[in-house]
Design an enzyme around this catalytic site. Sequence first.
Site, short mmCIF file in Angstrom:
data_model
loop_
_atom_site.label_atom_id
_atom_site.label_comp_id
_atom_site.label_asym_id
_atom_site.label_seq_id
_atom_site.Cartn_x
_atom_site.Cartn_y
_atom_site.Cartn_z
N GLU A 84 0.54 -0.67 -0.88
CA GLU A 84 -0.02 -0.25 0.00
C GLU A 84 0.91 0.44 0.06
O GLU A 84 1.78 1.18 0.94
CB GLU A 84 -0.63 0.14 1.19
N CYS A 128 -2.51 7.96 5.26
CA CYS A 128 -2.24 7.83 3.47
C CYS A 128 -3.52 8.29 2.70
O CYS A 128 -3.64 7.95 1.46
CB CYS A 128 -1.86 6.11 3.20
#
Lengths: 475, 475
Positions: B225, B259
Amino acid sequence: MTTRAELDTIVSTASLVAPIVASTTDIERALWLEAVADALDARVDDLVALANEESSLGVPRLTGEVARTTGQLRLFARVVREGSYLDATIDHADPGSTPPSPDLRRVMRPLGPVAVFAASNFPFAFSVAGGDTASALAVGCPVIVKAHPGHPRLSRLTASIVTEALRNADAPDGVFALVEGVETGIDLVNSPAIEAVGFTGSLHGGRALFDVASSRPKPIPFYGELGSLNPVLVTPAAVSADLAAGLAGSFTLGVGQFCTKPGVVFVPQGAGFEALLADAVGTPQPAPMLTPGLAATFAEGLERLQQRAETIVGAQQEPGSGTPVVLATTVADVLADPEALLVECFGPTTLLVRYESVDEALAAIAVIGGTLTATLHAAEGDDVADLADALARVSGRVLFGGWPTGVAVTWAQQHGGPWPSTTSPTHTSVGAAAVRRWVRPVAYQSAPSAVLPPALRDENPLGIPQRVDGVLTLP
Amino acid sequence: MTTRAELDTIVSTASLVAPIVASTTDIERALWLEAVADALDARVDDLVALANEESSLGVPRLTGEVARTTGQLRLFARVVREGSYLDATIDHADPGSTPPSPDLRRVMRPLGPVAVFAASNFPFAFSVAGGDTASALAVGCPVIVKAHPGHPRLSRLTASIVTEALRNADAPDGVFALVEGVETGIDLVNSPAIEAVGFTGSLHGGRALFDVASSRPKPIPFYGELGSLNPVLVTPAAVSADLAAGLAGSFTLGVGQFCTKPGVVFVPQGAGFEALLADAVGTPQPAPMLTPGLAATFAEGLERLQQRAETIVGAQQEPGSGTPVVLATTVADVLADPEALLVECFGPTTLLVRYESVDEALAAIAVIGGTLTATLHAAEGDDVADLADALARVSGRVLFGGWPTGVAVTWAQQHGGPWPSTTSPTHTSVGAAAVRRWVRPVAYQSAPSAVLPPALRDENPLGIPQRVDGVLTLP
């Protein structure tokens, strides 16, 4: 060969049409697949005749393969109608949780345009209208097939039938295309609009294309089915002439040109299996292989193996053909140099490996690393639990009796396995689950019902399985 | 730092213990996870105090994060008890089909030892005992965590609590380990016994490790990720002071170190949103960032953006801290040089992009490529169907209202998306489906019932969902 300009047009058309294809319903796409299946069935004689000219695989086998291919298209139609593949998951808002949890709904969507590399050894089932194409179209991905040069005319005929059937079934133009040429294939994998690749072929070629896909500025999933050794383990009590006959039939089937050909057979030392197999093979007869190149590669591979293993049934190879050869060695020799002996030799040969104890054989199987299948031939009363577990650790399919060369196309089939048998051990290229390779999840948070994909609506208009607040519910 | 010899011992122990872990039941492993959750909860004060020393994220946020982390462990315990993840599929033999079809049964098995790279910005939820570790242990994979250097002492304390809880719950020694050091991390990914990698971090670092994993002699799945822009689109009718206040809260949350921070906000030209946001942000205050390195990278990234975009709310950055900054530009400027403006700047900043028409904004969103989230702020009466579809095409989660910084841990959550937000668009790192990353299918053909994994037996002793002859059945 497809020119660079033609390829660019094909890829950009696929890219433009992708959102339209993604917005079609599962029912619409199921009808496309069934239309393609019907159209191929209607042309079975022409297709088989051409396939036989180009592959020499024989009319009965090729006729069966067309049926398998159209059955596969129809299976994927059922799979998308059934709808479990969408993984529809609904979590209603939970204002009482800490922190409060919003309404969240998750569903699978198509990845976008995908590239499919056809194989030579299944000119229907793993080629232009094969499993990769069918499973990707099923879930709404445009497909660009790179034809295998082993059957160019058949590829073009199949593509024209597929294209016409799709058009007649109201699929958008550009949802399917065929391209040709080695460089074209590499350019295809490198095309920014391509979102994933399916490949069936050699370890060498697959690894090269995997590396291209992985080293793009934007890497993409590469689902490669590569080589496989398909070990067989025979317990002492299972040794019989019938078993030897079965093995002879399996390793020579289709001139040994199966990715599931039993390439290594662990047999008990001193049980006489070598002689039984030699009898079953009889006098080896040459048969034409798919391409002269494959025949030459087979002869070279054999020669390397024969330098290290004993030849039990030998034959001089003829150009363009493969003639059955049986080799033998010991586990000790295999463990001394696994990379020399545990290599796929694509063609009609198998390597008997004599073991003194089952543990010894399992030590050699562990060295294989990954294989599509592993087969156990045991007798009533043999304790097979540990063996089964050890075989499952290295393979995608464990057979108890029978031979791995048959690959049924069903819901539970698994055609995949750890490296080097595939580049992606978490997937299958045959069976219902093959569609999973071409979808990605999207969650909708606090979405108005009108905006939600139908799969995610509370009233479940598609009548598919949904997981609601953690509980799987059937329509 | 972990020495090479220590790493080798840890990896070979994980490899030896893997078959033992794989043979445990889902119920046993659910109890391990719950024991770990209980042990962490029991030490919450010590953990939070240490985490706050090392991360400066504040006691309330860190306390909440421990709860999220232990909730996550308990969710994965429920997921494996429920058993759908096993994808248990049974096709009984069909002697009447052409060719006759054998008994085939397919189930998921653990991949083997996996490596997990911890992130700095969630010292609990994406670190030593975070989602990657929990989901991999849940399905029976030994886990080796590479600690993030941003919180070394917390990593060691967490690891010691996890190790002791696992031991007390009768998990085998070696099922979990912690390693430290940049070179150690690379060596870990290169270790032949490692079967997959989970990673949360930067695009740069993630790409480098992805390349290591993909170019191994045996490539392995790498679930990374990476960075994400998390675009927000505000329709003219949705502009309000409340909305501006919500955005200010979201992009500065945790000093912008999420994020899922909204990095780009498409706002209607001339609707006054810039002024509303400037009011909402008020006088920017510095706050310590996770590491001095992150603060420096933030300042550098800001400077590059400020050369090309207008500064609406500005602030001099101080070493070690981040101070909120709001930038603005136009879609035309973004489209002229997307690579300069559409870049993640990890920290408390967001870029307003003025659009003249929604189509213009969508053209810019399409250029982002891939993002974890995409948020739409519309008003009653706005037609949002096309917008929703366009946002779903580039993201893993589409929000209708609200802010992407909250990531609920539920069955339907999707935390993933197309490149560059992840290396693997077909998976999620948060939510129940995260377990799917660590399993591979194995089919059993014609297996005696006694040899079958319990999930595949006709009598369904585990009481899990099974697909039988194509029909999904509930226990």
